[in-house]
Design a protein around this motif. Structure first.
Motif, mmCIF file in Angstrom:
data_model
loop_
_atom_site.group_PDB
_atom_site.id
_atom_site.type_symbol
_atom_site.label_atom_id
_atom_site.label_comp_id
_atom_site.label_asym_id
_atom_site.label_seq_id
_atom_site.Cartn_x
_atom_site.Cartn_y
_atom_site.Cartn_z
ATOM 1 N N THR A 11 0.841 -1.199 0.000
ATOM 2 C CA THR A 11 0.000 0.000 0.000
ATOM 3 C C THR A 11 0.873 1.244 0.000
ATOM 4 O O THR A 11 2.010 1.227 0.498
ATOM 5 N N PHE A 12 0.325 2.307 -0.564
ATOM 6 C CA PHE A 12 1.055 3.571 -0.643
ATOM 7 C C PHE A 12 0.174 4.703 -0.127
ATOM 8 O O PHE A 12 -1.057 4.651 -0.213
ATOM 9 N N GLU A 13 0.835 5.699 0.378
ATOM 10 C CA GLU A 13 0.133 6.887 0.860
ATOM 11 C C GLU A 13 0.784 8.118 0.247
ATOM 12 O O GLU A 13 2.007 8.274 0.299
ATOM 13 N N LEU A 14 -0.020 8.960 -0.361
ATOM 14 C CA LEU A 14 0.467 10.229 -0.895
ATOM 15 C C LEU A 14 0.154 11.329 0.104
ATOM 16 O O LEU A 14 -0.965 11.401 0.651
ATOM 17 N N GLY A 15 1.135 12.162 0.342
ATOM 18 C CA GLY A 15 0.922 13.292 1.224
ATOM 19 C C GLY A 15 0.203 14.419 0.514
ATOM 20 O O GLY A 15 -0.332 14.259 -0.591
ATOM 21 N N THR A 16 0.194 15.562 1.127
ATOM 22 C CA THR A 16 -0.477 16.732 0.552
ATOM 23 C C THR A 16 0.386 17.340 -0.550
ATOM 24 O O THR A 16 1.550 17.689 -0.309
ATOM 25 N N PRO A 17 -0.144 17.456 -1.753
ATOM 26 C CA PRO A 17 0.659 18.055 -2.830
ATOM 27 C C PRO A 17 0.822 19.552 -2.633
ATOM 28 O O PRO A 17 -0.037 20.224 -2.047
ATOM 29 N N THR A 18 1.931 20.070 -3.111
ATOM 30 C CA THR A 18 2.194 21.508 -3.037
ATOM 31 C C THR A 18 2.666 22.010 -4.395
ATOM 32 O O THR A 18 3.211 21.249 -5.195
ATOM 33 N N ALA A 19 2.452 23.287 -4.633
ATOM 34 C CA ALA A 19 2.920 23.929 -5.857
ATOM 35 C C ALA A 19 3.915 25.015 -5.495
ATOM 36 O O ALA A 19 3.828 25.635 -4.421
ATOM 37 N N SER A 20 4.877 25.232 -6.370
ATOM 38 C CA SER A 20 5.916 26.226 -6.102
ATOM 39 C C SER A 20 5.352 27.636 -6.053
ATOM 40 O O SER A 20 5.981 28.535 -5.507
ATOM 41 N N ARG A 21 4.165 27.805 -6.619
ATOM 42 C CA ARG A 21 3.479 29.096 -6.525
ATOM 43 C C ARG A 21 1.998 28.879 -6.816
ATOM 44 O O ARG A 21 1.616 27.909 -7.464
ATOM 45 N N GLY A 22 1.179 29.814 -6.353
ATOM 46 C CA GLY A 22 -0.257 29.704 -6.568
ATOM 47 C C GLY A 22 -0.745 30.460 -7.774
ATOM 48 O O GLY A 22 -1.886 30.254 -8.217
ATOM 49 N N SER A 23 0.088 31.322 -8.302
ATOM 50 C CA SER A 23 -0.289 32.069 -9.501
ATOM 51 C C SER A 23 0.958 32.331 -10.331
ATOM 52 O O SER A 23 2.080 32.366 -9.808
ATOM 53 N N VAL A 24 0.741 32.508 -11.615
ATOM 54 C CA VAL A 24 1.843 32.742 -12.531
ATOM 55 C C VAL A 24 1.314 33.538 -13.711
ATOM 56 O O VAL A 24 0.150 33.399 -14.108
ATOM 57 N N ARG A 25 2.164 34.365 -14.269
ATOM 58 C CA ARG A 25 1.743 35.169 -15.410
ATOM 59 C C ARG A 25 1.803 34.342 -16.695
ATOM 60 O O ARG A 25 2.759 33.590 -16.923
ATOM 61 N N ALA A 26 0.789 34.501 -17.508
ATOM 62 C CA ALA A 26 0.749 33.796 -18.787
ATOM 63 C C ALA A 26 1.963 34.152 -19.633
ATOM 64 O O ALA A 26 2.536 33.293 -20.320
ATOM 65 N N ARG A 27 2.385 35.421 -19.562
ATOM 66 C CA ARG A 27 3.540 35.862 -20.342
ATOM 67 C C ARG A 27 4.794 35.094 -19.944
ATOM 68 O O ARG A 27 5.591 34.697 -20.787
ATOM 69 N N ALA A 28 4.955 34.839 -18.645
ATOM 70 C CA ALA A 28 6.122 34.100 -18.176
ATOM 71 C C ALA A 28 6.081 32.649 -18.659
ATOM 72 O O ALA A 28 7.098 32.086 -19.071
ATOM 73 N N LEU A 29 4.901 32.024 -18.616
ATOM 74 C CA LEU A 29 4.778 30.650 -19.083
ATOM 75 C C LEU A 29 5.101 30.547 -20.566
ATOM 76 O O LEU A 29 5.763 29.606 -21.009
ATOM 77 N N ARG A 30 4.642 31.515 -21.344
ATOM 78 C CA ARG A 30 4.926 31.494 -22.782
ATOM 79 C C ARG A 30 6.420 31.646 -23.049
ATOM 80 O O ARG A 30 6.924 31.219 -24.093
ATOM 81 N N SER A 31 7.128 32.250 -22.094
ATOM 82 C CA SER A 31 8.573 32.451 -22.260
ATOM 83 C C SER A 31 9.389 31.296 -21.704
ATOM 84 O O SER A 31 10.617 31.361 -21.686
ATOM 85 N N GLY A 32 8.714 30.248 -21.230
ATOM 86 C CA GLY A 32 9.440 29.077 -20.762
ATOM 87 C C GLY A 32 9.421 28.852 -19.267
ATOM 88 O O GLY A 32 10.028 27.895 -18.774
#
Length: 757
Positions: A635-656
């Motif tokens: 059996t396996f247990e996954l903990g609580t997932p986390t993200a490095s940030r809660g928001s990000v600009r679309a422009r930044a994502l388009r730039s990589g």
């Protein structure tokens, strides 16, 4: 991402694995054969082209079959030999054997005017001598290394026998389990299929063709073949541009980015236009938008079939339409070779287009080194599976199996068991190789039988056997014997499923339940009250009837290949802890089809308390087993997932820029095992309705009992955006809210929210 412990199959056969991310954005691809391979043959190609007659050029665009009993109208050996001598033949398919290929190659190289070598192709789908699990099973491993290993082993064996080119991988995403060719692909998800497509291309082609241990790969079938209406092979596909680009095209783009040498057109129409005559897909998208410099081959008589489609009036018209749409080589039918001179004279095809097609074909022949050394060393031909290849196939087989149920921990079986019964039509059968196997390999190297492997794995146990029923028959006379051996044994393994002939090309089924009276056999064994396990073999998802409730344990083995019995015994007795996951949803009945996890929402999504929502009156809205599902002996247990940030600009994502999502994983059981951590994305509101979930990351990890690790994924613009209905190709990343789901199946409940601004 942390360094995770994974079994590396390629190391067993002495092949180096080259890591590389799969790029699924549909932008310009690297050159498959010139710039992308670090060497250009353009000067040599131009020089040769300048010396060729029109007849010789048209000949390079012709592929003829050597011999193939599965299809009508096969060309004769004499026809092929005469064409080779005359320099009016570019390729031969369905031929192998060092001595045979060398003899035919000598006719082309030593007796034709220009000595242009032939290109030999073969359907090496999941093995040559050594058969690995069927591709759908390999996808269940959720480990692209499995398919890379298959391709590397297959390439080494086939190339030594004179084969240069394989018509694989197949990357047709499908939501249709009735379609027989689901066995040849990777299931219902474009991201999973893309990862496996890229890995298989790299396994076949390696880092180049110089070592003569590689094959040129062929991405097929271009495109949307998996959308065939009713699951009937070769059938119509009506698809929007956005669905074409978001569902069906991404695996092909991944294959191109991996350097795939060739592409094969599909049999189906695409919104009314047959794929073999579809300039939008073959030229606008493939050759112009993606800058593909390899060549497009037709499927078997695909050019001729433009007439049956009602798209072409006759053979000359079919040749004109196919060549102008982007087909470069015609397989089996001879419309371009027969009518090319007349079409050129009339101005309906151009010399420039002919030269372009010939250039693409010659480019591959130079890349394969055929002009320098067109022959193979007959003394070095591989004539049987090596021990290392068998070990790799065995590991792949066990790694691809999926544990669907295990109530009361019936599995794994103890090797110290006193008595064990094996019953069912596939318990003592070698029909476990699956569809699309080289006939000679099936004859010479049949699959290891389950009964033999179980006796070998548990030598001290009393192992009895009774067939019970035939795979497809209605004779239940043998069930009494099966019940008797089950009553006398401590535990029974019931091996049931589909014969290999029930899946693959031209093998659609309207009823995908267990054939014949196999369900009655399971019910009879259940009636004994003794512990038992059901092993399912086959090439597609099956509808599992009422017997599921009575079976304590169910193990999905698919068609596991040459080492089938050994791989299955490894899992049954716990030498290998199953860790596979379903690459396709299992419907409850055929009436639910299509049912898949990545469906779009409706304006009235299912609500159990509201009659007027999307559902059936007589069935739950969910599949029997969902995409991504699979159990383990631990059996396996996954903990609580986390993200490095809660928001990000679309422009930044388009730039990589990317967002990292991490989740801790711990083995909470008492034995070592594998878990597949999966990441899904949902765009909450978009200008085009999006799937309720899209797989955008997965990682198979191995953990000792009590051990833990952290799995991380990176999300970028490609993972959050989508393609619109613009025929010229427009990718959008819109601002808004995204839900991120992390878990061990497509039903994952742990959710994060990401804002794109």
């Amino acid at each position: 991402m942390p360094e995770l412990r994974r079994r590396t199959l390629l190391s067993a056969i002495g092949v180096t694995a080259t890591a590389g991310a799969v790029v699924t954005s549909q932008s310009s691809t690297a050159s498959a054969l010139s710039g992308g391979r670090g060497a250009s043959y353009e000067g040599k190609v131009r020089d040769l082209l300048s010396r060729m007659t029109l007849e010789e050029k048209l000949g390079q665009l012709q592929q003829l079959p050597w011999s193939w009993d599965l299809n009508p109208g096969s060309g004769s050996t004499k026809e092929v030999e005469d064409a080779a001598r005359a320099g009016r033949l570019g390729s031969v398919l369905s031929i192998f054997g060092a001595k045979t290929t060398n003899a035919l190659q000598r006719l082309a190289v030593e007796e034709s005017r220009l000595g242009i070598p032939l290109l030999f192709g073969l359907d090496v789908i999941h093995g040559f001598w050594t058969n690995f699990p069927i591709p759908l099973a390999q996808a269940a491993s959720f480990d692209p290394e499995v398919t890379r290993t298959d391709a590397a082993v297959s390439a080494k064996e086939a190339r030594s026998n004179g084969v240069h080119w394989t018509f694989s991988p197949m990357m047709d995403v499908t939501h249709e389990p009735r379609w027989g060719r689901i066995a040849e692909g990777s299931g219902e998800d474009p991201y999973l299929t893309a990862r496996f497509a890229a890995a298989k291309v790299k396994g076949y082609q390696g880092s180049g063709y110089g070592a003569k241990e590689t094959l040129a790969a062929c991405a097929k079938h271009f495109v949307a073949y998996g959308g065939a209406e009713g699951g009937r092979d070769y059938n119509t596909v009506d698809v929007s541009e956005s669905r074409l680009r978001n569902l069906y095209l991404p695996p092909f783009k991944a294959a191109l980015d991996a350097g795939v040498a060739t592409v094969m057109a599909s049999f189906n129409t695409i919104s009314g236009v047959p794929a073999h005559g579809n300039a939008h897909t073959l030229t606008d998208v493939l050759k112009k938008e993606w800058d593909f410099d390899g060549f497009v081959v037709s499927d078997w008589t695909g050019v001729q079939e433009l007439i049956a489609h009602g798209f072409a009036e006759d053979g000359a018209d079919a040749a004109r339409l196919a060549l102008n749409a982007g087909v470069d080589m015609e397989m089996t039918s001879t419309n371009l070779l027969t009518n090319g001179k007349q079409l050129l004279r009339s101005g309906t095809i151009t010399q420039r287009r002919i030269d372009d097609a010939v250039t693409r074909v010659l480019r591959l022949k130079y890349a394969l080194g055929l002009f320098d050394d067109p022959y193979v060393d007959e003394s070095a031909a591989i004539t049987e599976p090596s021990p290392d290849a068998r070990r790799a196939a065995r590991a792949a087989g066990s790694r691809s199996m999926v544990l669907l149920k295990n109530d009361g921990d019936v599995l794994p079986l103890k090797k110290s068991v006193n008595s064990l019964a094996l019953v069912g039509p596939f318990a003592d059968s070698a029909d476990l190789l699956g569809t699309w196997v080289v006939p000679a390999s099936a004859e010479r190297f049949p699959a290891v039988k389950v009964l033999d492997a179980v006796r070998e794995a548990a030598p001290d146990a009393k192992v009895t056997y009774a067939r019970g029923v035939d795979p497809e028959g209605k004779d239940t006379g043998g069930i009494a014997e099966a019940v008797a051996v089950a009553k006398a044994a401590d535990v029974t393994v019931v091996v049931v499923g589909e014969p290999a002939a029930m899946s693959g090309e031209a093998s659609a089924r309207s009823d995908i339940s267990l054939p014949g009276d196999q369900e009655k056999l399971i019910a009879a064994v259940a009636g004994t009250g003794k512990p038992f396990v059901v092993v399912l073999v086959g090439g597609r998802p099956l509808t599992i009837g009422d017997w599921l409730d009575s079976a304590p344990a169910v193990l999905l083995a698919w068609h596991p290949g040459t080492e089938a019995g050994h791989a299955l015994a490894d899992v049954l007795f716990g030498e290998v802890n199953p860790g596979g996951k379903l690459p396709v949803s299992f419907p409850r009945t055929v009436g639910q089809i299509p049912i898949h996890y990545n469906h779009e929402s409706t304006g009235r999504p299912f609500d159990a308390n509201n009659k007027f929502t999307s559902k059936y009156l007589d069935l739950p809205p969910t599949p029997q087993f969902p995409f991504g599902f699979g159990l383990s002996y631990t059996t396996f247990e996954l903990g609580t997932p986390t993200a490095s940030r809660g928001s990000v600009r679309a422009r930044a994502l388009r730039s990589g820029d990317t967002v990292e999502v991490s989740v801790p994983v711990r083995n909470t059981g008492s034995r070592k095992g594998d878990e597949v951590v999966q990441l899904y994305v949902h765009d909450v509101a978009a200008s085009i309705t999006q799937p309720v979930r899209r797989l955008r990351g997965f990682e198979r990890v191995t953990l000792d009992a009590g051990a833990s690790t952290t799995v991380s994924f990176r999300l970028g613009a490609d993972d959050l955006g989508f393609w619109t209905n613009d025929p010229s190709g427009r990718f959008l990343l819109e601002e808004g809210t995204f839900e991120l789901f992390v878990g061990t199946a497509s039903t994952a409940g742990a959710r994060l929210t990401l804002k794109v601004t």
